[in-house]
Scaffold this motif. Structure first.
Motif, mmCIF file in Angstrom:
data_model
loop_
_atom_site.group_PDB
_atom_site.id
_atom_site.type_symbol
_atom_site.label_atom_id
_atom_site.label_comp_id
_atom_site.label_asym_id
_atom_site.label_seq_id
_atom_site.Cartn_x
_atom_site.Cartn_y
_atom_site.Cartn_z
ATOM 1 N N PRO A 44 0.807 -1.224 0.000
ATOM 2 C CA PRO A 44 0.000 0.000 0.000
ATOM 3 C C PRO A 44 0.841 1.274 0.000
ATOM 4 O O PRO A 44 0.474 2.266 -0.642
ATOM 5 C CB PRO A 44 -0.821 -0.135 1.287
ATOM 6 C CG PRO A 44 -0.938 -1.609 1.492
ATOM 7 C CD PRO A 44 0.377 -2.180 1.029
ATOM 8 N N ALA A 45 1.974 1.234 0.676
ATOM 9 C CA ALA A 45 2.821 2.427 0.726
ATOM 10 C C ALA A 45 3.346 2.803 -0.648
ATOM 11 O O ALA A 45 3.584 3.986 -0.933
ATOM 12 C CB ALA A 45 3.980 2.199 1.686
ATOM 13 N N ALA A 46 3.496 1.816 -1.523
ATOM 14 C CA ALA A 46 4.053 2.088 -2.848
ATOM 15 C C ALA A 46 3.124 2.945 -3.697
ATOM 16 O O ALA A 46 3.571 3.676 -4.587
ATOM 17 C CB ALA A 46 4.338 0.769 -3.566
ATOM 18 N N VAL A 47 1.830 2.862 -3.406
ATOM 19 C CA VAL A 47 0.848 3.631 -4.187
ATOM 20 C C VAL A 47 1.145 5.118 -4.109
ATOM 21 O O VAL A 47 1.002 5.848 -5.103
ATOM 22 C CB VAL A 47 -0.576 3.360 -3.669
ATOM 23 C CG1 VAL A 47 -1.598 4.175 -4.464
ATOM 24 C CG2 VAL A 47 -0.905 1.879 -3.746
ATOM 25 N N TYR A 48 1.563 5.575 -2.935
ATOM 26 C CA TYR A 48 1.728 7.013 -2.710
ATOM 27 C C TYR A 48 2.953 7.590 -3.406
ATOM 28 O O TYR A 48 3.172 8.803 -3.359
ATOM 29 C CB TYR A 48 1.754 7.285 -1.202
ATOM 30 C CG TYR A 48 0.423 6.991 -0.567
ATOM 31 C CD1 TYR A 48 -0.621 7.911 -0.627
ATOM 32 C CD2 TYR A 48 0.191 5.758 0.054
ATOM 33 C CE1 TYR A 48 -1.856 7.622 -0.061
ATOM 34 C CE2 TYR A 48 -1.047 5.464 0.612
ATOM 35 C CZ TYR A 48 -2.065 6.414 0.556
ATOM 36 O OH TYR A 48 -3.302 6.129 1.096
ATOM 37 N N ARG A 49 3.706 6.753 -4.062
ATOM 38 C CA ARG A 49 4.778 7.283 -4.905
ATOM 39 C C ARG A 49 4.200 8.002 -6.119
ATOM 40 O O ARG A 49 4.848 8.857 -6.711
ATOM 41 C CB ARG A 49 5.689 6.147 -5.370
ATOM 42 C CG ARG A 49 6.443 5.412 -4.275
ATOM 43 C CD ARG A 49 7.381 4.377 -4.861
ATOM 44 N NE ARG A 49 8.423 4.986 -5.682
ATOM 45 C CZ ARG A 49 9.248 4.312 -6.466
ATOM 46 N NH1 ARG A 49 9.113 2.992 -6.579
ATOM 47 N NH2 ARG A 49 10.170 4.925 -7.180
#
Length: 204
Positions: A44-49
């Motif tokens: 999920p954290a990768a989405v905010y890239r």
């Protein structure tokens, strides 16, 4: 699905494709960014890239959809030349074809509640698609004296709305039934409308 994380070859596009599949399955408000990340096989954290929220993700899917839609409309318009009527009718059929072939994009573009003015890029793509239909409408009305000529933007908008209605009722498997194919409904509706405006000759 194997987690690919930050070394994903094309993370942004993978997320968009994941969102499109979720939009088709659950609707534009029926999934979270975490679900999109899981579907794409990333954290999920990768989405905010790439995206600040679900609306940004849907807006980018809509932008890509409008780019594809504009290309298809332009192809249909060009294929109908040199007949202004054939070109205009072809753009209407292209609308139905796009909605059937790219339902996720179509929903993101027209049913997600995302404004086409959310980003300059989305607005530009949407206006490019709109301009093709307006150009076809303007071509069709050239034989009418300017003082009697209906605004091309007005009747192209009417045809766009008619196309959208046919798609929603009869071309998206919503359960509504019609004794006629959607293409025939749209073509006959366009014909009646254009004859009413005096843009094409009345039937004998």
């Amino acid at each position: 699905m194997t987690k690919r994380g930050y070394h994903h070859g094309n993370l942004k596009q993978a997320l968009i494709e994941a969102a499109l599949s979720l939009i088709e399955e659950k609707g534009p408000t029926g999934f979270t960014l975490s679900e999109a990340a899981k579907t794409a096989g990333v954290t999920p954290a990768a989405v905010y890239r790439h995206f600040h929220g679900r609306e940004d993700l849907i807006a980018e899917a809509a932008r890509q959809g409008f780019e594809m839609f504009a290309d298809l409309m332009q192809y249909a318009y060009d294929k109908g030349q040199p007949s202004a009527l054939a070109a205009f009718e072809a753009t209407g059929r292209a609308y139905l074809a796009f909605a059937r072939k790219h339902p996720g994009h179509y929903i993101a573009m027209f049913e997600s509640g995302i404004s086409v003015n959310r980003t300059p890029e989305l607005s530009l793509a949407a206006n490019r698609a709109k301009s093709v239909l307006e150009k076809a409408a303007a071509d069709l009305s050239q034989h009418i004296p300017p003082e009697k000529r209906p605004p091309a933007s007005m009747f192209s908008a009417h045809i766009w709305a008619m196309s959208h209605g046919v798609v929603e009722l009869y071309a998206r498997n919503t359960g509504a039934s019609s004794p006629f194919p959607p293409e025939d409904l749209l073509e006959s509706g366009i014909g009646i409308y254009l004859r009413g405006l005096g843009l094409v000759p009345q039937d004998d």
